[in-house]
Write an enzyme that holds these catalytic residues in place. Structure first.
Site, PDB file in Angstrom:
ATOM      1  N   LYS A 113      -8.398 -66.590 -68.192  1.00  0.00           N
ATOM      2  CA  LYS A 113      -8.923 -65.414 -68.881  1.00  0.00           C
ATOM      3  C   LYS A 113      -8.910 -65.613 -70.403  1.00  0.00           C
ATOM      4  CE  LYS A 113     -10.599 -62.031 -66.454  1.00  0.00           C
ATOM      5  NZ  LYS A 113     -10.748 -62.578 -65.183  1.00  0.00           N
ATOM      6  N   LYS A 197     -15.602 -70.814 -57.187  1.00  0.00           N
ATOM      7  CA  LYS A 197     -15.578 -69.707 -56.240  1.00  0.00           C
ATOM      8  C   LYS A 197     -16.613 -68.641 -56.589  1.00  0.00           C
ATOM      9  CE  LYS A 197     -12.734 -66.163 -58.236  1.00  0.00           C
ATOM     10  NZ  LYS A 197     -12.172 -64.897 -57.858  1.00  0.00           N
ATOM     11  N   LYS A 200     -16.973 -62.007 -59.523  1.00  0.00           N
ATOM     12  CA  LYS A 200     -17.722 -61.109 -60.419  1.00  0.00           C
ATOM     13  C   LYS A 200     -17.868 -61.735 -61.790  1.00  0.00           C
ATOM     14  CE  LYS A 200     -15.601 -57.700 -58.068  1.00  0.00           C
ATOM     15  NZ  LYS A 200     -14.309 -57.063 -58.004  1.00  0.00           N
TER      16      LYS A 200
HETATM   17  P1  ADP Z   1     -13.319 -61.081 -58.597  1.00  0.00           P
HETATM   18  O1  ADP Z   1     -12.626 -62.403 -58.456  1.00  0.00           O
HETATM   19  O2  ADP Z   1     -14.717 -61.121 -58.196  1.00  0.00           O
HETATM   20  O3  ADP Z   1     -13.149 -60.476 -59.961  1.00  0.00           O
HETATM   21  P2  ADP Z   1     -11.118 -59.588 -57.657  1.00  0.00           P
HETATM   22  O4  ADP Z   1     -10.360 -60.465 -58.590  1.00  0.00           O
HETATM   23  O5  ADP Z   1     -11.052 -58.136 -57.910  1.00  0.00           O
HETATM   24  O6  ADP Z   1     -12.603 -60.090 -57.610  1.00  0.00           O
HETATM   25  O7  ADP Z   1     -10.639 -59.933 -56.184  1.00  0.00           O
HETATM   26  C1  ADP Z   1     -10.259 -59.002 -55.220  1.00  0.00           C
HETATM   27  C2  ADP Z   1      -9.872 -59.703 -53.952  1.00  0.00           C
HETATM   28  O8  ADP Z   1     -10.918 -60.516 -53.473  1.00  0.00           O
HETATM   29  C3  ADP Z   1      -8.658 -60.626 -54.090  1.00  0.00           C
HETATM   30  O9  ADP Z   1      -7.891 -60.540 -52.924  1.00  0.00           O
HETATM   31  C4  ADP Z   1      -9.276 -61.987 -54.220  1.00  0.00           C
HETATM   32  O10 ADP Z   1      -8.419 -63.003 -53.760  1.00  0.00           O
HETATM   33  C5  ADP Z   1     -10.462 -61.847 -53.304  1.00  0.00           C
HETATM   34  N1  ADP Z   1     -11.521 -62.772 -53.729  1.00  0.00           N
HETATM   35  C6  ADP Z   1     -12.303 -62.684 -54.835  1.00  0.00           C
HETATM   36  N2  ADP Z   1     -13.175 -63.702 -54.889  1.00  0.00           N
HETATM   37  C7  ADP Z   1     -12.937 -64.475 -53.793  1.00  0.00           C
HETATM   38  C8  ADP Z   1     -13.517 -65.680 -53.276  1.00  0.00           C
HETATM   39  N3  ADP Z   1     -14.539 -66.269 -53.873  1.00  0.00           N
HETATM   40  N4  ADP Z   1     -13.007 -66.166 -52.128  1.00  0.00           N
HETATM   41  C9  ADP Z   1     -11.992 -65.559 -51.487  1.00  0.00           C
HETATM   42  N5  ADP Z   1     -11.406 -64.426 -51.916  1.00  0.00           N
HETATM   43  C10 ADP Z   1     -11.867 -63.884 -53.056  1.00  0.00           C
END
Ligand code: ADP
Ligand code: TRP
Length: 333
Positions: A113, A197, A200
């Protein structure tokens, strides 16, 4: 017998995407029958990226509607908004006194970040894992269903819970474990932009709320290569990612068919993408319809949020009382 407790949350920074669904929400759905579940919307965490008040509000409504549309049942699980439970931030303050600068600075998510937003390396980013620990241990969670990217944050939670127990010679906090339903590895849903991965902040997400046209466009744009030239060759990362996503959403027989075509150097990525897009659309379209319906029902959303915050506070207040007693706070009046 008491059911084991489960806590997990998602930040309301946009729409839920396939990574969120297959990394987290799918496990929420499988757990809600046999576990005591708390699923929340991590709106305080989302402040680390400075959303406008409007974006914060619409993000929270959206994720709440999406949780419900995916099938999380407010009668079975406690669904709540993090900021409705002020006890979480109180516990966060206490945990911060035993969280050390060095260990926080070494967290990969902090380093990532800090790289992504060098103009806004705030203290909330640094102590993000401490707030996450508070979210989890305030309900005395045993299990946390999350995707692979959260492994290290969860390790920090375990460390802070153990440290608190040791410091106050208590076993107030169970040490929570990462959870996948069938004991498989934590899931990582790939992005389709070549590497890494789906996320967002990566800007490569396929959302549950996307309309079919957008989904097709996003999948057709997925990065591949010119195709294999030697039989039985290894797949380069972008191609492997396409296969990995297909394994998650498509029928195994379909994956096998494209796999065999790859091995024989007969694969046509265009066909594979078309198939993948249609499989994603058939999966997301009914969820999208329900999201639209639920978003139109403010009274229902309000009812769910109120019921959830009451249930979540009940558990949070009880833990916080124990914690304050252990720390030594005594009322003088
Ligand atoms: P982002 O990574 O899109 O900002 P979040 O951090 O809010 O989303 O993630 C919320 C949940 O979704 C967490 O449990 C995270 O591990 C899971 N998650 C997010 N992206 C992935 C991904 N590409 N593969 C598996 N799990 C994911
Ligand atoms: N850090 C998580 C993420 O970015 C979101 C989150 C906050 C969370 N608090 C949590 C997940 C507690 C599980 C449990 O994905």
């Amino acid at each position: 017998m008491n059911k084991p407790t489960v806590v997990s949350g998602i930040r309301p920074t946009g729409y839920l995407h396939l990574g969120n669904y297959f990394g987290a929400v799918q496990n929420f759905l499988r757990m809600q029958e046999n576990y005591n579940c708390y699923f929340f919307i991590a709106d305080i965490h989302s402040l680390t990226t400075h959303p406008t008040p409007e974006n914060l509000q619409s993000g929270v409504r959206q994720v709440l509607a999406e949780y419900l549309a995916c099938g999380i049942d407010p009668e079975k699980s406690t669904i709540f908004i993090q900021s409705d439970v002020p006890e979480i931030t109180e516990l966060y303050t206490f945990l911060n006194m035993n969280a050390y600068l060095g260990e926080l600075e070494r967290t990969t998510s902090f380093k990532d970040k800090a790289r992504q937003q060098p103009e806004n390396v705030n203290a909330g980013l640094l102590t993000y894992p401490v707030l996450m620990a508070a979210d989890i241990i305030i309900h005395k969670a045993h299990f946390v269903p999350v995707g692979k990217d959260q492994e290290q944050n969860l390790e920090m939670t375990r460390k802070f819970a153990k440290r608190f127990n040791r410091m106050y010679k208590s076993d107030v906090f169970p040490i929570p474990k990462p959870f996948t339903f069938d004991g498989a590895d934590l899931v990582k849903v790939p992005g389709l932009d070549g590497s890494g991965k789906m996320g967002k902040s990566e800007g490569n997400a396929i959302n549950l709320y996307d309309d079919p046209k957008d989904i097709r466009k996003k999948v057709m744009r997925a990065v591949t290569d010119a195709g294999p030239t030697e039989k039985n060759s290894e797949k380069p990362e972008p191609v492997q990612n396409l296969f990995n996503l297909m394994k998650i959403v498509s029928d195994p027989a379909v994956v096998q068919q494209f796999d065999e075509a790859y091995v024989k150097c007969e694969i046509r990525y265009g066909d594979m993408k078309k198939q993948l897009a249609e499989d994603i659309v058939s999966f997301t379209a009914p969820i999208r319809e329900r999201i639209v319906e639920i978003l139109a029902d403010d009274a229902y959303l309000a009812k769910v949020a109120k019921m959830g915050s009451e249930k979540a506070r009940e558990s949070a207040v009880a833990t916080l009382k124990e914690v304050k007693d252990l720390i030594g706070f005594r009322k003088l009046f």
